[in-house]
Design a protein around this motif. Structure first.
Motif, PDB file in Angstrom:
ATOM      1  N   CYS A 535      31.642  51.016  -1.551  1.00 47.11           N
ATOM      2  CA  CYS A 535      33.089  50.940  -1.384  1.00 47.11           C
ATOM      3  C   CYS A 535      33.454  49.564  -0.839  1.00 47.11           C
ATOM      4  CB  CYS A 535      33.554  52.036  -0.432  1.00 47.11           C
ATOM      5  SG  CYS A 535      35.274  51.879   0.117  1.00 47.11           S
ATOM      6  N   ASN A 536      34.531  48.998  -1.348  1.00 45.32           N
ATOM      7  CA  ASN A 536      34.930  47.658  -0.912  1.00 45.32           C
ATOM      8  C   ASN A 536      35.404  47.633   0.530  1.00 45.32           C
ATOM      9  OD1 ASN A 536      34.314  46.320  -3.258  1.00 45.32           O
ATOM     10  ND2 ASN A 536      36.385  46.497  -4.140  1.00 45.32           N
ATOM     11  N   ARG A 537      36.001  48.735   1.010  1.00 47.65           N
ATOM     12  CA  ARG A 537      36.583  48.729   2.351  1.00 47.65           C
ATOM     13  C   ARG A 537      35.580  49.169   3.419  1.00 47.65           C
ATOM     14  NH1 ARG A 537      41.467  52.686   3.374  1.00 47.65           N
ATOM     15  NH2 ARG A 537      42.614  51.232   2.034  1.00 47.65           N
ATOM     16  N   GLN A 547      34.874  59.922  -6.236  1.00 48.33           N
ATOM     17  CA  GLN A 547      35.677  60.474  -7.339  1.00 48.33           C
ATOM     18  C   GLN A 547      35.992  59.361  -8.339  1.00 48.33           C
ATOM     19  OE1 GLN A 547      36.639  63.753  -7.776  1.00 48.33           O
ATOM     20  NE2 GLN A 547      37.301  63.060  -9.789  1.00 48.33           N
ATOM     21  N   PHE A 548      35.504  59.492  -9.560  1.00 49.56           N
ATOM     22  CA  PHE A 548      35.773  58.491 -10.588  1.00 49.56           C
ATOM     23  C   PHE A 548      37.117  58.786 -11.254  1.00 49.56           C
ATOM     24  CE2 PHE A 548      31.273  58.091  -9.976  1.00 49.56           C
ATOM     25  CZ  PHE A 548      31.031  56.730 -10.127  1.00 49.56           C
ATOM     26  N   ILE A 549      37.896  57.721 -11.454  1.00 46.86           N
ATOM     27  CA  ILE A 549      39.241  57.851 -12.008  1.00 46.86           C
ATOM     28  C   ILE A 549      39.418  56.820 -13.124  1.00 46.86           C
ATOM     29  CG2 ILE A 549      40.242  58.781  -9.883  1.00 46.86           C
ATOM     30  CD1 ILE A 549      41.242  56.001  -9.197  1.00 46.86           C
ATOM     31  N   PHE A 555      36.482  54.053  -8.960  1.00 52.52           N
ATOM     32  CA  PHE A 555      36.140  55.243  -8.188  1.00 52.52           C
ATOM     33  C   PHE A 555      36.871  55.190  -6.842  1.00 52.52           C
ATOM     34  CE2 PHE A 555      32.891  52.238  -6.750  1.00 52.52           C
ATOM     35  CZ  PHE A 555      32.812  52.474  -5.381  1.00 52.52           C
ATOM     36  N   GLN A 556      37.252  56.379  -6.363  1.00 52.73           N
ATOM     37  CA  GLN A 556      37.942  56.497  -5.074  1.00 52.73           C
ATOM     38  C   GLN A 556      36.937  56.949  -4.024  1.00 52.73           C
ATOM     39  OE1 GLN A 556      41.164  59.328  -4.910  1.00 52.73           O
ATOM     40  NE2 GLN A 556      42.170  58.233  -3.243  1.00 52.73           N
ATOM     41  N   CYS A 557      36.891  56.198  -2.945  1.00 55.76           N
ATOM     42  CA  CYS A 557      35.923  56.480  -1.880  1.00 55.76           C
ATOM     43  C   CYS A 557      36.280  57.800  -1.194  1.00 55.76           C
ATOM     44  CB  CYS A 557      35.905  55.352  -0.870  1.00 55.76           C
ATOM     45  SG  CYS A 557      34.774  55.629   0.515  1.00 55.76           S
ATOM     46  N   GLU A 565      36.695  48.952  -8.070  1.00 56.50           N
ATOM     47  CA  GLU A 565      36.328  48.751  -9.472  1.00 56.50           C
ATOM     48  C   GLU A 565      34.850  49.093  -9.679  1.00 56.50           C
ATOM     49  OE1 GLU A 565      38.042  47.794 -12.109  1.00 56.50           O
ATOM     50  OE2 GLU A 565      39.987  47.359 -11.160  1.00 56.50           O
ATOM     51  N   VAL A 566      34.565  49.731 -10.808  1.00 59.55           N
ATOM     52  CA  VAL A 566      33.180  50.003 -11.182  1.00 59.55           C
ATOM     53  C   VAL A 566      32.619  48.792 -11.907  1.00 59.55           C
ATOM     54  CG1 VAL A 566      31.675  51.473 -12.579  1.00 59.55           C
ATOM     55  CG2 VAL A 566      33.589  52.478 -11.321  1.00 59.55           C
ATOM     56  N   PRO A 567      31.487  48.247 -11.472  1.00 56.24           N
ATOM     57  CA  PRO A 567      30.910  47.093 -12.187  1.00 56.24           C
ATOM     58  C   PRO A 567      30.629  47.445 -13.650  1.00 56.24           C
ATOM     59  CG  PRO A 567      29.810  47.438 -10.072  1.00 56.24           C
ATOM     60  CD  PRO A 567      30.699  48.617 -10.291  1.00 56.24           C
ATOM     61  N   PRO A 568      30.757  46.472 -14.541  1.00 57.30           N
ATOM     62  CA  PRO A 568      30.576  46.768 -15.980  1.00 57.30           C
ATOM     63  C   PRO A 568      29.224  47.411 -16.293  1.00 57.30           C
ATOM     64  CG  PRO A 568      31.565  44.602 -15.681  1.00 57.30           C
ATOM     65  CD  PRO A 568      31.190  45.076 -14.314  1.00 57.30           C
ATOM     66  N   HIS A 569      28.175  46.955 -15.643  1.00 62.94           N
ATOM     67  CA  HIS A 569      26.854  47.503 -15.972  1.00 62.94           C
ATOM     68  C   HIS A 569      26.692  48.940 -15.473  1.00 62.94           C
ATOM     69  CE1 HIS A 569      26.112  46.295 -11.768  1.00 62.94           C
ATOM     70  NE2 HIS A 569      25.164  47.229 -11.782  1.00 62.94           N
TER      71      HIS A 569
END
Length: 1203
Positions: A535-537, A547-549, A555-557, A565-569
């Protein structure tokens, strides 16, 4: 006659049965048996047969009047357990404020306030907890009317004594109603149910030659009992049919509550008088001015019996019924029943002292069975509800009593036969230990219902099986109980609710716990150079709660609700439920525990770490050489170095080094190119340095020949030494400097024997002063005497230098100070007092082997993250903290636990629950940096009843012990003990007030999952750290304090409540162990053989009347006198019993983190007092209370809070 002085009468009370009910003789449920065994109050060598009777006015709880009570047991649906331990009393409506009870130790009457002040305005309670109304009743003309006025609490010792002399154990009221009408299977169809009028209380005389019967209406399944022994069926009452009784050993579901009432009229004190009150006695009150202290009975012991009483047990007296009580008269006998769950109802009525025995002015709340909540409308009853309840009509004539039933093993040590007692002794009463919550029964019930099953972790807030139950775990998104156990799996939604309950919210975390073979190692996830997804925060790591949205692009922490943001890979599509389609292919999305490979950003100085190093530092002073320690260590290391820890399929990369020391330090060059090792001596210990770099740390494979030569020469070099002084601080500095020079983490194994008194940094002096024990200055003895080692520990943690200390003292060595560095670096302390190579070799070598071989993490940092609403506020264990969030450990092994306490910082939501994530960053044995993640989700509740329904007592006791053991650093032990008792009383009082159904004030109501809290808490209070005996050394207490601080729940359970197996009942053909017995001398049989283990020691107790065949099978001797009490291992004999016994001992040793030395204890031999110290349900020699006495005291504390 003074109304405060009742005649010495022993009379159980009960109410006659209702007309129209078919009466059943329930075998074992408090039927009319008389027990031939008298009360046993612990061994008392100082008993004086001719002691005078106890004068009136003795302080409350200097001894406890007690009685045997019989029980009418019935199921309870109110999720409460109750033990009525005293006369019924309700809060005063006027008068002076409550006077607090005497403190758990030596507070005078009214000096201590137990618990915080009551809240001015309580929130409205649920209907189940509303107080019942006092309703006047019509009394028989033959009985005088005594109005029980609400009055101020007692303010004198005599008043408290009078109030607490009668105690009772009874049931929590059922939400399902009290009496259920008998079904057709139990009652003839022609039986009429009359419509009773106003409640009528009529006494029914019972001939004194026979005890009265017990009549109860069975409701629901067969009532359970508390660990009763095998029973003999009773004769049914005339005209009744005996219902079938299930003989299943354990129920499929435990009862939701436990309730009991301990009651007794004023009696002469039971046998077991103790010596005069000492300075460490518990529960004394204020002594009257005219009464000398020397005449006081010892706390928690019974007063000496009146002149003419012989020091033997007593049988209950014949009983007579008393008007005003619900249910039939009960005989004074133990509760025995078919094996079943813990009872929810143990009935015996309260008795109010100070007034003649008579009916109360209002109806007592009726419980199910014999005492239940007030009835609702029932078929055949005329009184409407709500309204005045009708409790029945005229009683039936009692049936003759059947033959007396024996309660315990006839060979049980303290129980004389009834025929051997004087008639006056047969009037004695006691609280039957079989009728209060039994730890063994709870353990066996849990095993019966959950043993061998697979525990699925996917259910949020699900409490796991007990630590004593073997079970498998299937990880479905929450961490296994092997890694995390919580005190409560249903957290309060608000801080006010948490403060009201006083239940600590904590998690006992064992990050590197060893998993069973069938559960396998944790999966390792490698996300490449980008590292783990976070999580970024809040920096929480990816877990199943995220939870992926937006189709999987974000994704929501679950911890802070931040969107990342989900990394592309890492992108993957979502299915129709919103889950990623690869959810079950990725451990971090489907499991509760897993590991990430860490990148260089997670490494110190952005450099990948080197493999760790092990340095062995050996004391070669005179005491160490003479005891044989040096020779044993060097001999063992020659083979132990081949088993250094490594990961499967890889060579061991660990390097080793060697140092010996006394007043100076000797470093050894063991480079592989040398023919013989070289010694370099550093005598300037004030400025320690490492005299060589190349050749000091080497791999075992390369330098095997040189290392073997060194280990062979060391004992010879120092065989004739006369140097007695040693240093210690420079020894740790030397190992630390060597690791710094090698730029790696590592472990120091220090083998030390004496107090470091030589001139050097960290020099210590002997400060053992037993005069400080029990004073305000005692806390200084648990604090390091110099600050040098605290600063040194900080340096060790920064370098990743973990210190393990093996002590071999013959006298005081200041374990508190020497253990400061190991306890701050995540290391361990091992202590072998008066070490002798012949007798202590096996224990030391097994500890050393396990310590060297076990899996370790080095240079570790742990952080616990939580969802919004709670946060981690306190930590317990062996570690160092430089800030408020990061737990720093130079080393973390598979046995260490970190206990974390949580507090609210906001409201929690019942829908989302509460989440915690434990992340441990560490270096593996091969030098790989890893992250181990454990996730756990628990429920949240807005009702206190839900909180109490999902607690784990073993985890609570683990937390309380660690909290108390840390508190002795800053508070006197007496204050710590009082604080523990007060918090436990507040927990149980809150449950009684807010969760339990209305019931008599004379009942102690315990939550089902906390019914063992009093017995376990009493074990903590009696431990040597908090209440030392006369022979407890300061080093022993410091050692135990440091040891418990990092115990897991399973080990703390065994430590405080040891396991006691009756080996004479062992089935050598089967694989099952015999059912353990409770830790009380009363459970020992003179012809038995018992094995006790507490995680640190094994005791094999042999009864003086053990059969010769049993002795030959175990010891290869035919007579008790031929057993050698000094043996530390049993002979290996060619018979099934001996082989099975050796298997059990080895199995016990494998289950514990430390090798348990075996001691053979012959009955009445010199080692028996040490063995009896671990019989924790009995009174202890250091003044600790028995289980029964402490339960009485706990009830008094709860009633004080409720008033």
């Amino acid at each position: 006659m003074n109304v405060n002085q009742q005649p010495h009468i022993a009379t159980p009370y009960g109410q006659p049965p209702l007309q129209g009910y078919q009466v059943y003789g329930q075998p074992g449920y408090g039927g009319p048996h008389a027990t031939p065994y008298g009360p046993y109050n612990g061994h008392n060598a100082a008993y004086q047969q001719d002691a005078p009777p106890q004068p009136p006015g003795y302080p409350p709880y200097s001894s406890f009047p007690s009685k045997t009570f019989a029980a009418g047991l019935s199921s309870d649906l109110s999720s409460s357990s109750s033990f009525g331990l005293g006369p019924g009393r309700v809060p005063p409506s006027s008068g002076t404020p409550p006077v607090s009870a005497p403190g758990y130790d030596q507070y005078p009457q009214g000096e201590v306030q137990n618990g915080p002040a009551l809240i001015a305005s309580q929130p409205p309670r649920p209907p189940a907890s509303q107080a019942y109304a006092q309703v006047p009743v019509t009394l028989p003309a033959t009985q005088p009317l005594y109005h029980q006025q609400y009055q101020a609490p007692p303010t004198s010792t005599q008043q408290v004594t009078n109030q607490m002399a009668g105690m009772q154990i009874g049931t929590a009221p059922s939400q399902a109603g009290p009496y259920a009408p008998p079904t057709s299977s139990h009652l003839p169809s022609s039986t009429a149910f009359p419509t009773p009028g106003n409640p009528s209380y009529t006494s029914q005389a019972v001939p004194p030659s026979q005890p009265p019967p017990n009549v109860g209406v069975q409701q629901g399944p067969h009532p359970p009992t508390y660990g009763g022994p095998p029973h003999v069926p009773q004769q049914p009452f005339p005209g009744s049919a005996l219902p079938p009784v299930s003989q299943q050993s354990f129920p499929t579901a435990p009862t939701p509550s436990t309730q009991a009432s301990l009651g007794a009229p004023p009696l002469p004190q039971p046998y077991g008088g103790g010596p005069p009150v000492s300075a460490h006695s518990q529960f004394p009150g204020s002594l009257p001015p005219h009464q000398a202290a020397v005449s006081q009975p010892s706390p928690y012991r019974s007063a000496p019996p009146p002149t003419g009483f012989t020091p033997s047990g007593g049988a209950p007296a014949p009983a007579r019924p008393t008007p005003g009580m619900h249910g039939p008269p009960f005989p004074p006998q133990s509760v025995s029943a078919p094996p079943g769950p813990q009872p929810n109802h143990i009935g015996a009525p309260p008795m109010q002292l100070g007034v003649p025995a008579g009916p109360p002015t209002g109806p007592l709340p009726q419980q199910n069975g014999a005492f239940g909540q007030m009835r609702g409308p029932q078929p055949g009853y005329g009184a409407p509800y709500p309204g005045q309840p009708n409790f029945g009509s005229q009683p039936q004539a009692p049936a003759p009593a059947p033959p007396a039933q024996k309660r315990l093993d006839p060979n049980s040590i303290p129980s004389p036969k009834a025929s051997e007692m004087q008639p006056v002794l047969k009037t004695r009463h006691r609280i039957d230990p079989d009728a209060i919550p039994s730890p063994i029964q709870v353990i066996e019930d849990d095993k019966a219902s959950k043993s061998g099953e697979v525990f699925m972790t996917g259910v949020r807030g699900q409490a796991p099986p007990l630590v004593t139950t073997p079970f498998q775990v299937k990880d479905q998104g929450n961490a296994s109980p092997h890694f995390i156990r919580c005190t409560a799996y249903n957290m309060p939604c608000t801080s006010d609710m948490a403060k009201q309950s006083q239940v600590p919210l904590a998690a006992i975390i064992k990050p590197l716990a060893t998993l069973p073979e069938n559960e396998g190692p944790l999966p390792i996830v490698d996300h490449g150079e980008s590292g783990p997804i976070r999580c970024n925060r809040c920096k929480a790591y990816m877990c199943p709660y995220m939870q992926f949205i937006e189709g999987g692009r974000r994704f929501q922490c679950a911890f802070c609700s931040c969107v990342t943001e989900v990394p592309p890979h890492y992108f993957q599509h979502l299915d129709h439920t919103g889950k990623r389609v690869d959810c079950y292919e990725r451990p971090e999305l489907s499991l509760g525990s897993y590991e990430f490979l860490a990148t260089v950003e997670y490494c110190k100085n952005n450099q990948l770490p080197q493999p760790p190093a092990f340095i062995f530092l050996i004391d070669v002073s005179y005491n160490a050489v003479r005891s044989g320690m040096v020779a044993v260590v060097c001999e063992e290391l020659r083979t132990l170095l081949d088993t250094l820890p490594s990961e499967p399929g890889t060579d061991c990369p660990i390097r080793v080094g060697f140092v010996t020391y006394n007043k100076v330090l000797h470093f050894y060059n063991v480079k592989s190119s040398l023919a013989q090792p070289q010694m370099l001596v550093v005598s300037d210990v004030a400025d320690m340095f490492v005299p060589l770099l190349d050749g000091f740390l080497v791999t075992v494979g390369e330098s095997r020949t040189v290392i073997n030569s060194l280990l062979q020469q060391i004992p010879e070099m120092f065989a004739d030494t006369r140097e007695t002084e040693t240093v210690f601080g420079p020894v740790i500095q030397a190992g630390l400097e060597a690791l710094k020079a090698a730029d790696c983490a590592g472990r120091l194994f220090i083998f030390h024997s004496t107090l470091p008194i030589a001139e050097a940094p960290g020099k210590l002096k002997n400060r053992e002063d037993k005069k400080l024990v029990g004073t305000d200055k005692e806390k200084s003895l648990f604090q390091p005497q110099v600050s040098f080692y605290g600063n040194l520990a900080k340096e060790c943690v920064a370098q990743g230098c973990c210190v393990d200390l093996f002590l071999f003292p013959n006298q005081y060595v200041d374990v508190t100070t020497l253990g400061a560095v190991p306890c701050s670096t995540g290391g361990s302390v091992y202590k072998y007092a008066h070490f002798q190579a012949q007798t202590d070799r096996d224990r030391f070598l097994n500890d050393l082997r396990r310590d060297v071989k076990k899996q370790m993490g080095f240079d570790a940092i742990m952080r616990v993250r939580t969802s919004t609403g709670i946060r981690a506020t306190d930590f317990f264990g062996s570690f160092y903290m430089s800030n408020t969030t990061d737990v720093e450990l130079a080393g973390l092994d598979c046995d260490k636990t970190i206990t974390v306490e949580f507090r609210h910082d906001d409201k929690l939501c019942e829908d989302t629950g509460a989440l915690l994530q434990c992340a441990v960053l560490y270096t593996s044995c091969r030098g790989q940096r890893r992250l181990r993640i454990h996730n756990l989700a628990v429920n949240c509740c807005s009702q206190l009843a839900e909180l109490y329904r999902h607690c784990e007592t073993d985890a609570l006791v683990n937390f309380f012990a660690k909290y108390a053991y840390r508190s002795v650093l800053s508070s006197p032990t007496k204050t710590v003990r009082d604080s523990l008792v007060n918090q436990c009383a507040q927990i149980l009082a809150c449950y009684r007030k807010n969760c339990a159904s209305p019931s008599s004030a004379g009942q102690l109501i315990l939550p089902e999952c906390m019914k063992l809290l009093p017995v376990y808490l009493n074990c903590v209070l009696k431990s040597e750290v908090l209440q030392p005996g006369g022979d407890a050394s300061l080093d022993d207490r410091a050692y135990l304090r440091q040891l418990v601080s990092c115990m897991d729940v399973a080990e703390s359970h065994a430590f405080f409540y040891p396991r006691l197996l009756p080996l004479h009942k062992l089935d050598v053909e089967g694989r099952a162990l015999p059912t353990a017995v409770r830790d009380s001398e009363e459970r020992l049989s003179r012809d038995g053989l018992y094995l006790l283990e507490n995680g640190l020691s094994l005791f094999l107790w042999v009864g003086v009347a053990a059969p010769p065949d049993l002795l030959r099978s175990v010891f290869d001797v035919s007579a008790f006198s031929e057993i050698n009490p000094n043996m530390t291992s049993l002979p290996t004999l060619d018979n099934p019993f001996s082989k099975r016994l050796h298997e059990i001992i080895e199995m016990f040793r494998e289950q514990r983190s430390r090798y348990m030395k075996l001691m053979v204890v012959k009955q009445e031999d010199r080692l028996e007092p040490l063995f009896k110290h671990f019989l924790v349900e009995d009174k202890s020699s250091n003044g600790g209370a028995s289980y029964v006495d402490f339960l009485c005291h706990m009830h008094k504390e709860i009633r004080q809070l409720l008033s």
